[in-house]
Design a protein around this motif. Structure first.
Motif, PDB file in Angstrom:
ATOM      1  N   GLU A   1      -0.670   3.920  -2.068  1.00 28.30           N
ATOM      2  CA  GLU A   1      -1.622   4.935  -1.577  1.00 28.30           C
ATOM      3  C   GLU A   1      -0.946   6.298  -1.497  1.00 28.30           C
ATOM      4  OE1 GLU A   1      -4.922   4.503  -0.366  1.00 28.30           O
ATOM      5  OE2 GLU A   1      -4.928   2.459  -1.125  1.00 28.30           O
TER       6      GLU A   1
ATOM      7  N   ARG B   1      -9.564  10.939  -2.749  1.00 23.51           N
ATOM      8  CA  ARG B   1      -8.755  10.829  -3.962  1.00 23.51           C
ATOM      9  C   ARG B   1      -9.104  11.917  -4.965  1.00 23.51           C
ATOM     10  NH1 ARG B   1      -8.393   4.239  -4.512  1.00 23.51           N
ATOM     11  NH2 ARG B   1      -6.653   4.042  -3.063  1.00 23.51           N
TER      12      ARG B   1
ATOM     13  N   THR C   1     -12.952   7.390   0.749  1.00 21.07           N
ATOM     14  CA  THR C   1     -11.664   7.272   0.069  1.00 21.07           C
ATOM     15  C   THR C   1     -11.741   7.863  -1.332  1.00 21.07           C
ATOM     16  OG1 THR C   1     -11.296   5.280   1.337  1.00 21.07           O
ATOM     17  CG2 THR C   1      -9.830   5.650  -0.496  1.00 21.07           C
TER      18      THR C   1
ATOM     19  N   PRO D   1      -3.198   7.665   4.780  1.00 22.38           N
ATOM     20  CA  PRO D   1      -4.277   6.802   4.272  1.00 22.38           C
ATOM     21  C   PRO D   1      -4.744   5.804   5.306  1.00 22.38           C
ATOM     22  CG  PRO D   1      -2.158   6.159   3.344  1.00 22.38           C
ATOM     23  CD  PRO D   1      -1.891   7.340   4.219  1.00 22.38           C
TER      24      PRO D   1
ATOM     25  N   ARG E   1       0.812  -1.222   0.000  1.00 22.75           N
ATOM     26  CA  ARG E   1       0.000   0.000   0.000  1.00 22.75           C
ATOM     27  C   ARG E   1       0.844   1.270   0.000  1.00 22.75           C
ATOM     28  NH1 ARG E   1      -5.754  -1.414  -0.267  1.00 22.75           N
ATOM     29  NH2 ARG E   1      -5.641  -3.630   0.055  1.00 22.75           N
TER      30      ARG E   1
END
Lengths: 405, 303
Positions: free
Chosen positions: A208, B46, B42, B77, A205
């Motif tokens: 991200e 974004r 999310t 995140p 991740r």
């Protein structure tokens, strides 16, 4: 662009600092050094001889007379046992006291028996040659020629003078082989590395943060080119080192035509090698990067990249078979020289070992550059979609459907 | 600075994820973004961070589109992620550089937070050698290393022990005091109440409620009174036996006598009754809905 350079540098350093890379480079380095310094330390024997699977002990039985003695005198490097009967020769062979037996039935006929026929068994040829010389000598004597006349006739040899207009395959074979092999290994090794690296970013991740810090185009181009540059530097360093080692030891390699031919590569070919190497590497590397982005787990990579790896193997095998058989201008090779994923190897093999029209080379390179641009673009599209996608990797049809949008 | 999100719509293929999201946030304040799992948080984050565009709607900062060259956004995140096999400082500096911050100032920022979070000894070790809590701290530093103007924290407190949570709280408070804009997403309502003046609740891809927590709470009917006393049972009996006409319901909830009135105006009457009839009263107050109550009220039933 700024981001691209940062990513490029990061990825490059990642590879270069990795243990695997350092280890591989070290191995190649030591291997090259050892191989090229070898004759210096082995002294007299300057070229490593090809080990030949030849029988050394031969039993000979001659029905007609003194040909056995004659063979024994002339084959000094063999251990010749003269037999009194045909059965004795057969016995010796059966008991493996000799490696081969020769039963001469007439001045020009004989039976050559051997348990296992070696790949490079030259014994029969030598015996044939000896028998022929002896037969001619006898016949010429009968015709009344003097010994000196006979010697002159026997030793007459036609010497060809080679004028090669195109490529000398015996010269170009080895370096072509080595370069094709290097490209193949680089694509497979570094391509997999790129796919893995992308998949790791996804599974850990780190993606991200990456996607919220940099543009996907910079990410994939930085990774592909950074990794590619690391691989290329490695190859280049090893090649340059190999040349240096060869130069240092050049006097010891004088006898070895193979080694000399490898380091005697024409400059124009080095240029083509570089062009096809870079373009060939990139077109695969882009796709490996894109496929890596579709994986959510490391286990997915294998399934995803297998078709691409098979394509690479095919693109490698056809030219390798062609150069090994000496026929590089077959129809299939001509076609493959213009097919993007195959041309780096096929066209390069043809340039190296045959004569290709400059126009054809240019067309092939242009097609390859154009394909690189298209594939690069497609890779960015797949990557952009892939990096945000988790779960089961999509099927090709699904990818195409998405790409259309 | 004022961040305005206006009527954002976003769909992936057939799936409509965001169906009209609007809210605004200010520098020097924290905005709580609440929503059930899968509400589109999310995706919204974004879009704000320009990972992809919206189908329609705008995200503006002081009336203009966000220019990533000028405005930096830090992001923690929910799915924690950094390079497990990389040295911590190396990757922090890399992320800072990607955001256009020079190495030197990034190093200074990192040093400051390493000290504050008491993890200075881990600067040059690999990330995967750290405990989960410490990895979380590194993740926070990664979000803050570019000295961002806007900080997006997605579940920053999950998995932290109370001591670490305390350190992190201090940093969030500092950020707000420094005039940063903090967008804070969490399911832990107590943290939201602690930091955020304003909230926006997302449900079914829409923003269903937006505003200051205080005002939202005020907007609820103030007809429920909580009476704290040592003898709840006696108090309850006193209220029930009196069968007061203005009481619609009385019961003991969480050790407090909770009385629901028919209307707000009857409050003085109940207080008077209690003062006269219930011995040993510790306190009496209007019961405000908790954030959790509000959240459930707006999101129950659908996603």
């Amino acid at each position: 662009m700024k981001q691209f350079t940062k990513i490029f540098r990061f990825e490059f350093l990642n590879i270069v600092k990795s243990k695997a890379f350092i280890f591989l480079t070290l191995i190649l380095f030591i291997g090259t050094t050892a191989a090229l310094f070898y004759p210096r330390f082995t002294g007299g024997k300057k070229s490593p001889s090809v080990s030949v699977d030849e029988p050394e002990r031969v039993a000979v039985f001659d029905q007609s007379g003194d040909l056995g003695e004659y063979i024994k005198e002339n084959m000094t490097s063999y251990e010749i046992t003269l037999c009194k009967t045909e059965g004795e020769a057969a016995e010796l062979l059966k008991a493996e006291n000799v490696d081969a037996s020769v039963v001469i039935t007439s001045p020009l006929t004989y039976v050559y028996s051997v348990n296992d026929m070696g790949l490079y068994d030259e014994t029969a040829n030598i015996i044939s040659e000896l028998l022929q010389v002896k037969y001619r000598e006898t016949r010429l004597k009968e015709l009344g020629l003097t010994d000196s006349q006979i010697t002159e006739i026997q030793s007459a040899v036609a010497v060809p003078e080679y004028k090669i207009v195109g490529q000398d395959q015996s010269q170009s074979f080895f370096y072509t082989y080595i370069l094709l092999f290097m490209l193949y290994i680089s694509v497979i090794a570094y391509g997999q590395m790129i796919a893995q690296s992308v998949a790791t970013e996804k599974s850990s991740r780190a993606m991200e943060l990456l996607i919220t810090s940099a543009k996907p185009d910079s990410l994939i181009f930085g990774k592909v080119l950074g990794t590619g540059f690391a691989g290329l530097s490695q190859m280049l360093i090893i090649l340059l080192w190999a040349v240096a080692c060869y130069r240092i030891n050049a006097p010891y390699w004088e006898d070895s035509l193979i080694i000399a031919s490898i380091f005697d590569m024409p400059v124009s070919l080095i240029f083509y090698a570089a062009v096809f190497f870079v373009l060939g590497f990139l077109i695969y590397a882009f796709l490996y990067g894109a496929l890596g982005s579709l994986a959510s787990k490391m286990e997915d990579i294998g399934t995803l990249t297998t078709p691409l790896t098979f394509l690479m193997i095919l693109a490698f095998m056809v030219p390798i078979f062609s150069i090994t058989s000496g026929k590089v201008d077959t129809a299939i090779m001509k076609i493959l020289s213009f097919v993007p994923f195959c041309s780096p190897m096929a066209m390069f093999a043809r340039i190296a070992m045959s004569t290709v029209k400059p126009l054809h080379i240019a067309i092939s390179i242009i097609i390859l550059i154009a394909s690189n641009i298209i594939i690069g673009y497609v890779a960015v599209l797949i990557y952009r979609m892939g990096i945000l996608m988790y779960g089961k990797p999509p099927k090709i049809t699904q990818i195409l459907k998405q790409l259309k949008k | 600075m004022n961040l305005t999100v206006n009527q954002i719509y976003k769909s992936f293929g057939e799936k409509n994820v965001l169906k009209g999201i609007s809210f605004s946030a200010q520098s020097g304040k924290a905005l709580g973004i609440l929503g059930r799992n899968g509400a589109g948080k999310t995706t919204l984050i974004r879009i704000i961070m320009q990972v992809f565009g919206a189908n329609s709607g705008t995200v503006t900062l002081d009336g203009e589109a966000i220019d990533p060259e000028k405005v930096r956004i830090g992001y923690l995140p929910e799915e924690r992620g950094l390079y497990p096999k990389q040295k911590i400082m190396t990757q922090l500096l890399y992320f800072a550089e990607l955001k256009g911050v020079d190495k030197k100032s990034a190093r200074n920022t990192a040093d400051k937070y390493f000290k504050e979070l008491e993890i200075e000894q881990y600067k040059n070790v690999r990330l995967d050698t750290l405990s989960k809590g410490n990895q979380q701290k590194i993740q926070l530093i990664a979000a803050l290393i570019a000295n961002p103007d806007i900080v997006i924290l997605d579940e920053p407190f999950s998995g932290l022990d109370p001591v670490n949570a305390g350190m992190l709280k201090n940093i969030v408070k500092e950020l707000i005091a420094d005039g940063k804009m903090v967008l804070f997403s969490s399911h832990q309502m107590n943290y939201i109440e602690e930091f955020c003046d304003d909230i926006v609740i997302l449900n079914g891809g829409k923003s269903v409620l937006e505003g200051s927590i205080k005002k939202i709470k005020r907007s609820y009917a103030r007809n429920i009174l909580e009476i704290s006393t040592q003898e709840t049972e006696n108090a309850l009996n006193a209220v029930l036996n009196a069968s007061l006409p203005f009481v619609s319901k009385a019961e003991v909830i969480d050790g407090k006598l909770t009385v629901i009135l028919k209307d707000e105006e009857s409050k003085p009457q109940l207080i008077k009754f209690a003062a006269e009839n219930i011995p040993d009263i510790d306190g009496i107050a209007v019961k405000e809905p908790t954030l959790a109550d509000i959240f459930i009220h707006y999101t129950e039933g659908s996603v």
